[in-house]
Design a protein around this motif. Structure first.
Motif, PDB file in Angstrom:
ATOM      1  N   SER A 101      -5.243  -5.989  -0.862  1.00 17.82           N
ATOM      2  CA  SER A 101      -4.176  -5.106  -0.392  1.00 17.82           C
ATOM      3  C   SER A 101      -4.116  -5.045   1.131  1.00 17.82           C
ATOM      4  O   SER A 101      -3.037  -4.882   1.710  1.00 17.82           O
ATOM      5  N   ARG A 102      -5.246  -5.180   1.803  1.00 10.11           N
ATOM      6  CA  ARG A 102      -5.227  -5.228   3.274  1.00 10.11           C
ATOM      7  C   ARG A 102      -4.433  -6.428   3.763  1.00 10.11           C
ATOM      8  O   ARG A 102      -3.711  -6.351   4.767  1.00 10.11           O
ATOM      9  N   ARG A 103      -4.566  -7.543   3.050  1.00 11.19           N
ATOM     10  CA  ARG A 103      -3.859  -8.749   3.470  1.00 11.19           C
ATOM     11  C   ARG A 103      -2.349  -8.597   3.341  1.00 11.19           C
ATOM     12  O   ARG A 103      -1.589  -9.028   4.211  1.00 11.19           O
ATOM     13  N   TYR A 104      -1.907  -7.982   2.251  1.00  9.83           N
ATOM     14  CA  TYR A 104      -0.465  -7.930   1.975  1.00  9.83           C
ATOM     15  C   TYR A 104       0.198  -6.624   2.402  1.00  9.83           C
ATOM     16  O   TYR A 104       1.415  -6.580   2.553  1.00  9.83           O
ATOM     17  N   MET A 105      -0.593  -5.564   2.565  1.00 11.12           N
ATOM     18  CA  MET A 105      -0.009  -4.268   2.875  1.00 11.12           C
ATOM     19  C   MET A 105      -0.434  -3.707   4.225  1.00 11.12           C
ATOM     20  O   MET A 105       0.104  -2.701   4.677  1.00 11.12           O
ATOM     21  N   GLY A 108      -2.322   0.810   6.144  1.00  5.72           N
ATOM     22  CA  GLY A 108      -1.608   2.074   6.230  1.00  5.72           C
ATOM     23  C   GLY A 108      -1.969   3.023   5.114  1.00  5.72           C
ATOM     24  O   GLY A 108      -2.895   2.818   4.317  1.00  5.72           O
ATOM     25  N   ARG A 109      -1.173   4.079   5.026  1.00  5.35           N
ATOM     26  CA  ARG A 109      -1.422   5.139   4.049  1.00  5.35           C
ATOM     27  C   ARG A 109      -1.269   4.628   2.620  1.00  5.35           C
ATOM     28  O   ARG A 109      -2.048   4.988   1.738  1.00  5.35           O
ATOM     29  N   ALA A 110      -0.261   3.786   2.380  1.00  4.44           N
ATOM     30  CA  ALA A 110      -0.033   3.276   1.019  1.00  4.44           C
ATOM     31  C   ALA A 110      -1.233   2.464   0.536  1.00  4.44           C
ATOM     32  O   ALA A 110      -1.646   2.576  -0.623  1.00  4.44           O
ATOM     33  N   GLN A 111      -1.802   1.675   1.428  1.00  2.00           N
ATOM     34  CA  GLN A 111      -2.956   0.863   1.051  1.00  2.00           C
ATOM     35  C   GLN A 111      -4.150   1.753   0.726  1.00  2.00           C
ATOM     36  O   GLN A 111      -4.872   1.513  -0.260  1.00  2.00           O
TER      37      GLN A 111
END
Length: 217
Positions: A101-105, A108-111
Motif C-alpha cells: 500500500s505504501r507503493r501505490y497509495m 497518507g491517512r488512507a494508507q
C-alpha cells in the motif's frame, strides 16, 4: 506498535476463549499422534485426519512444546500455542499489506487506515484469536503468491502456492488464478518457448512442495 498490539490482542483472545471445540480436539490429537508415532504412521485407514502434511508438522511441534511444559489439553496455554503461529502470520500479512500500500497509495491517512483495519480486522481476530483456526498460516503464502504474480516473479509465486497447498486443500480454489497469470504471461511474452517452459516449470514447482512435504508421511 501496531504489530505488537495486533499480536497481543490475538494471543490474549486465545487465552481467554476456548475456540472451536471440534477443531481444537483434532489439532491437539493430530499433534500428539505425530509426536508419539512419527509421520510414517500418521495417516491410516482407521484414523481421521483430513489435513495435508504441511501444518501437521507444526501441530507436532506444538505437541512437543506442550509436553515439555507439561500443559494439559484443557490448559489455556495450549490454546495460546495453537494460536501463536497463525497470529504471527496474520501480522506478517499486515507487513506485506503495508509494503504494497505504501507503493501505490503513499503514506497518507488512507494508507494508515488500511493497515490498521488489516491489523484489527474483526474477521481475522475472530478466526485466529477466538476460533483458533490456522487460516492465518494458510493465507500468508497465498498473499505472497499473488503479490509475486503481480511482480511477474512466476516461479517463486508457484513455490508459495505449493506451500499453501501443503497446508490446506482449499488452496486448489485459487489454482485458476495462478493458471490465468501463467497463461497471460504466455500471451504477452515474445519468447513463447521460454513462456511455455515457465508455465510447466511453475506447475511442477507448485506440486513439488506438497509432494516433498508428504514424503516423511
Amino acid at each position: 506498535i501496531i504489530l505488537a498490539a495486533a499480536l497481543a490482542v490475538r494471543l490474549l483472545l486465545a487465552l481467554v476463549t476456548e475456540g472451536y471445540t471440534y477443531d481444537m480436539s483434532c489439532f491437539v490429537a493430530w499433534g500428539d499422534k505425530l509426536a508419539s508415532e512419527g509421520p510414517a504412521a500418521f495417516y491410516s485407514a482407521d484414523y481421521f485426519a483430513d489435513y495435508p502434511p504441511g501444518y501437521i508438522l507444526v501441530l507436532g511441534l506444538v505437541s512437543l512444546v506442550r509436553k515439555a511444559l507439561q500443559l494439559s489439553y484443557e490448559s489455556r496455554w495450549t490454546y495460546f500455542l495453537l494460536a501463536l503461529i497463525p497470529a504471527i502470520c496474520d501480522c506478517a500479512a499486515v507487513v506485506l499489506l503495508d509494503h504494497i500500500s505504501r507503493r501505490y497509495m503513499g503514506q497518507g491517512r488512507a494508507q494508515r487506515c488500511l493497515v490498521l483495519f488489516a491489523a484489527f480486522c474483526p474477521l481475522t481476530l475472530f478466526d485466529t484469536g477466538i476460533w483458533k483456526q490456522i487460516d492465518g498460516a494458510f493465507a500468508l503464502p497465498l498473499l505472497l503468491c499473488f503479490w509475486l504474480l503481480e511482480e511477474r516473479r512466476y516461479l517463486l509465486a508457484a513455490v508459495l502456492y505449493g506451500v499453501a497447498l501443503a497446508i490446506k486443500p482449499q488452496a486448489l480454489l485459487f489454482g485458476p488464478v495462478l493458471a490465468a497469470c501463467f497463461l497471460a504471461g504466455i500471451a504477452v511474452e515474445q519468447d513463447r518457448l521460454r513462456a511455455f517452459g515457465r508455465c510447466f516449470g511453475g506447475a511442477a514447482l507448485a506440486l513439488l512442495v506438497p509432494l516433498l512435504t508428504g514424503i516423511p508421511f
